[in-house]
Design a protein around this motif. Sequence first.
Motif, PDB file in Angstrom:
ATOM      1  N   GLU A   1      50.896 115.834  63.575  1.00 53.42           N
ATOM      2  CA  GLU A   1      51.253 116.129  64.962  1.00 53.42           C
ATOM      3  C   GLU A   1      51.448 114.823  65.731  1.00 53.42           C
ATOM      4  OE1 GLU A   1      51.548 119.204  66.517  1.00 53.42           O
ATOM      5  OE2 GLU A   1      51.400 120.079  64.520  1.00 53.42           O
ATOM      6  N   ALA A   2      52.454 114.814  66.599  1.00 52.04           N
ATOM      7  CA  ALA A   2      52.697 113.654  67.462  1.00 52.04           C
ATOM      8  C   ALA A   2      51.653 113.634  68.573  1.00 52.04           C
ATOM      9  CB  ALA A   2      54.095 113.721  68.054  1.00 52.04           C
ATOM     10  N   ILE A   3      51.214 112.452  68.938  1.00 54.01           N
ATOM     11  CA  ILE A   3      50.221 112.308  70.008  1.00 54.01           C
ATOM     12  C   ILE A   3      50.956 112.421  71.339  1.00 54.01           C
ATOM     13  CG2 ILE A   3      48.527 110.776  71.058  1.00 54.01           C
ATOM     14  CD1 ILE A   3      48.132 109.556  68.257  1.00 54.01           C
ATOM     15  N   THR A   4      50.612 113.445  72.108  1.00 53.26           N
ATOM     16  CA  THR A   4      51.291 113.675  73.387  1.00 53.26           C
ATOM     17  C   THR A   4      50.369 113.451  74.581  1.00 53.26           C
ATOM     18  OG1 THR A   4      50.775 116.019  73.253  1.00 53.26           O
ATOM     19  CG2 THR A   4      52.923 115.326  72.404  1.00 53.26           C
ATOM     20  N   LYS A   5      49.138 113.048  74.321  1.00 56.27           N
ATOM     21  CA  LYS A   5      48.193 112.804  75.400  1.00 56.27           C
ATOM     22  C   LYS A   5      47.370 111.567  75.057  1.00 56.27           C
ATOM     23  CE  LYS A   5      45.796 116.295  77.358  1.00 56.27           C
ATOM     24  NZ  LYS A   5      44.695 117.265  77.547  1.00 56.27           N
ATOM     25  N   THR A   6      47.169 110.695  76.016  1.00 50.89           N
ATOM     26  CA  THR A   6      46.355 109.501  75.783  1.00 50.89           C
ATOM     27  C   THR A   6      44.882 109.874  75.803  1.00 50.89           C
ATOM     28  OG1 THR A   6      46.211 108.951  78.131  1.00 50.89           O
ATOM     29  CG2 THR A   6      48.089 108.035  76.911  1.00 50.89           C
ATOM     30  N   SER A   7      44.027 108.926  75.426  1.00 54.48           N
ATOM     31  CA  SER A   7      42.591 109.199  75.400  1.00 54.48           C
ATOM     32  C   SER A   7      42.034 109.449  76.799  1.00 54.48           C
ATOM     33  CB  SER A   7      41.855 108.036  74.739  1.00 54.48           C
ATOM     34  OG  SER A   7      42.117 106.841  75.448  1.00 54.48           O
ATOM     35  N   SER A   8      42.706 108.928  77.821  1.00 57.10           N
ATOM     36  CA  SER A   8      42.248 109.162  79.193  1.00 57.10           C
ATOM     37  C   SER A   8      42.819 110.445  79.795  1.00 57.10           C
ATOM     38  CB  SER A   8      42.609 107.964  80.075  1.00 57.10           C
ATOM     39  OG  SER A   8      44.010 107.771  80.083  1.00 57.10           O
ATOM     40  N   GLY A   9      43.667 111.169  79.027  1.00 60.12           N
ATOM     41  CA  GLY A   9      44.168 112.458  79.487  1.00 60.12           C
ATOM     42  C   GLY A   9      45.565 112.454  80.074  1.00 60.12           C
TER      43      GLY A   9
ATOM     44  N   GLU B   1      58.013 113.761  76.219  1.00 65.65           N
ATOM     45  CA  GLU B   1      58.553 113.949  74.868  1.00 65.65           C
ATOM     46  C   GLU B   1      59.492 112.826  74.462  1.00 65.65           C
ATOM     47  OE1 GLU B   1      60.193 117.642  73.547  1.00 65.65           O
ATOM     48  OE2 GLU B   1      58.751 118.752  74.760  1.00 65.65           O
ATOM     49  N   LYS B   2      60.243 112.305  75.420  1.00 63.97           N
ATOM     50  CA  LYS B   2      61.204 111.241  75.132  1.00 63.97           C
ATOM     51  C   LYS B   2      60.514 109.961  74.655  1.00 63.97           C
ATOM     52  CE  LYS B   2      65.635 110.746  77.317  1.00 63.97           C
ATOM     53  NZ  LYS B   2      66.354 110.574  78.554  1.00 63.97           N
ATOM     54  N   SER B   3      59.302 109.732  75.136  1.00 61.44           N
ATOM     55  CA  SER B   3      58.579 108.499  74.812  1.00 61.44           C
ATOM     56  C   SER B   3      57.686 108.614  73.580  1.00 61.44           C
ATOM     57  CB  SER B   3      57.713 108.084  76.002  1.00 61.44           C
ATOM     58  OG  SER B   3      58.518 107.876  77.134  1.00 61.44           O
ATOM     59  N   VAL B   4      57.515 109.818  73.071  1.00 63.99           N
ATOM     60  CA  VAL B   4      56.638 110.026  71.916  1.00 63.99           C
ATOM     61  C   VAL B   4      57.316 109.469  70.665  1.00 63.99           C
ATOM     62  CG1 VAL B   4      55.537 111.761  70.458  1.00 63.99           C
ATOM     63  CG2 VAL B   4      55.540 112.045  72.918  1.00 63.99           C
ATOM     64  N   ALA B   5      56.574 108.657  69.924  1.00 63.95           N
ATOM     65  CA  ALA B   5      57.112 108.077  68.693  1.00 63.95           C
ATOM     66  C   ALA B   5      57.259 109.156  67.629  1.00 63.95           C
ATOM     67  CB  ALA B   5      56.189 106.979  68.189  1.00 63.95           C
ATOM     68  N   LYS B   6      58.261 109.005  66.774  1.00 60.88           N
ATOM     69  CA  LYS B   6      58.490 109.955  65.689  1.00 60.88           C
ATOM     70  C   LYS B   6      57.380 109.813  64.647  1.00 60.88           C
ATOM     71  CE  LYS B   6      62.639 111.885  63.896  1.00 60.88           C
ATOM     72  NZ  LYS B   6      63.995 111.691  63.499  1.00 60.88           N
ATOM     73  N   VAL B   7      56.838 110.939  64.231  1.00 58.76           N
ATOM     74  CA  VAL B   7      55.749 110.931  63.255  1.00 58.76           C
ATOM     75  C   VAL B   7      56.344 110.882  61.847  1.00 58.76           C
ATOM     76  CG1 VAL B   7      53.781 112.200  62.367  1.00 58.76           C
ATOM     77  CG2 VAL B   7      54.274 112.229  64.799  1.00 58.76           C
ATOM     78  N   LEU B   8      55.959 109.873  61.075  1.00 57.79           N
ATOM     79  CA  LEU B   8      56.509 109.693  59.731  1.00 57.79           C
ATOM     80  C   LEU B   8      55.450 109.855  58.646  1.00 57.79           C
ATOM     81  CD1 LEU B   8      58.880 106.662  60.402  1.00 57.79           C
ATOM     82  CD2 LEU B   8      59.439 109.082  60.326  1.00 57.79           C
TER      83      LEU B   8
ATOM     84  N   LEU C   1      56.722 128.916  57.276  1.00 58.68           N
ATOM     85  CA  LEU C   1      55.836 129.879  56.626  1.00 58.68           C
ATOM     86  C   LEU C   1      54.755 130.270  57.627  1.00 58.68           C
ATOM     87  CD1 LEU C   1      55.348 128.104  53.196  1.00 58.68           C
ATOM     88  CD2 LEU C   1      56.755 130.102  53.638  1.00 58.68           C
ATOM     89  N   GLU C   2      54.666 131.562  57.918  1.00 63.13           N
ATOM     90  CA  GLU C   2      53.687 132.092  58.857  1.00 63.13           C
ATOM     91  C   GLU C   2      53.683 131.312  60.170  1.00 63.13           C
ATOM     92  OE1 GLU C   2      49.936 132.489  56.853  1.00 63.13           O
ATOM     93  OE2 GLU C   2      50.644 134.199  55.706  1.00 63.13           O
ATOM     94  N   GLU C   3      54.863 131.123  60.730  1.00 66.69           N
ATOM     95  CA  GLU C   3      55.084 130.491  62.033  1.00 66.69           C
ATOM     96  C   GLU C   3      54.682 129.016  62.088  1.00 66.69           C
ATOM     97  OE1 GLU C   3      53.381 132.921  65.081  1.00 66.69           O
ATOM     98  OE2 GLU C   3      54.331 134.732  64.311  1.00 66.69           O
ATOM     99  N   LYS C   4      54.510 128.368  60.954  1.00 63.41           N
ATOM    100  CA  LYS C   4      54.250 126.924  60.908  1.00 63.41           C
ATOM    101  C   LYS C   4      55.408 126.257  60.185  1.00 63.41           C
ATOM    102  CE  LYS C   4      49.255 126.637  61.058  1.00 63.41           C
ATOM    103  NZ  LYS C   4      48.075 126.077  60.420  1.00 63.41           N
ATOM    104  N   ASP C   5      55.760 125.059  60.633  1.00 62.60           N
ATOM    105  CA  ASP C   5      56.867 124.323  60.030  1.00 62.60           C
ATOM    106  C   ASP C   5      56.358 123.363  58.968  1.00 62.60           C
ATOM    107  OD1 ASP C   5      58.726 125.572  61.626  1.00 62.60           O
ATOM    108  OD2 ASP C   5      58.703 124.018  63.156  1.00 62.60           O
ATOM    109  N   TYR C   6      57.003 123.421  57.822  1.00 62.71           N
ATOM    110  CA  TYR C   6      56.738 122.515  56.710  1.00 62.71           C
ATOM    111  C   TYR C   6      58.066 121.906  56.301  1.00 62.71           C
ATOM    112  CZ  TYR C   6      52.380 125.165  56.413  1.00 62.71           C
ATOM    113  OH  TYR C   6      51.195 125.765  56.707  1.00 62.71           O
TER     114      TYR C   6
END
Length: 102
Positions: free
Chosen positions: A21-29, A34-41, A82-87
């Motif tokens: 999962e891409a990190i969409t929230k910082t530790s401070s909340g 979405e535009k600034s979120v890095a692509k998860v590889l 599969l069962e509403e999750k993306d693989y």
Amino acid sequence: MAAALRRFIPLFDRVLVQKAEAITKTSSGILIPEKSVAKVLTGKVVAVGEGQRTESGSLIPPAVSVGDEVLLPEFGGTKVTLEEKDYFLFRDSDILAKLKSE
């Protein structure tokens, strides 16, 4: 593990991966746009095929196994829901690296 996922067996040298999962929230909340979120590889291997067959009929086993953390290419893979999750389904040779846990 879900029933549909247990029944899903990739053919040949295919590997089924669940992307991290891409990190969409910082530790401070603070929420990150979405535009600034890095692509998860990275992702976790969920299912592995038996391996590639050579012309002589011998089996070349895949380099990864279920549970391995892997580095994925930026583009590629076949999306499978599969069962509403993306693989994503990759060839064993498309996976860039295996990540060791510390």
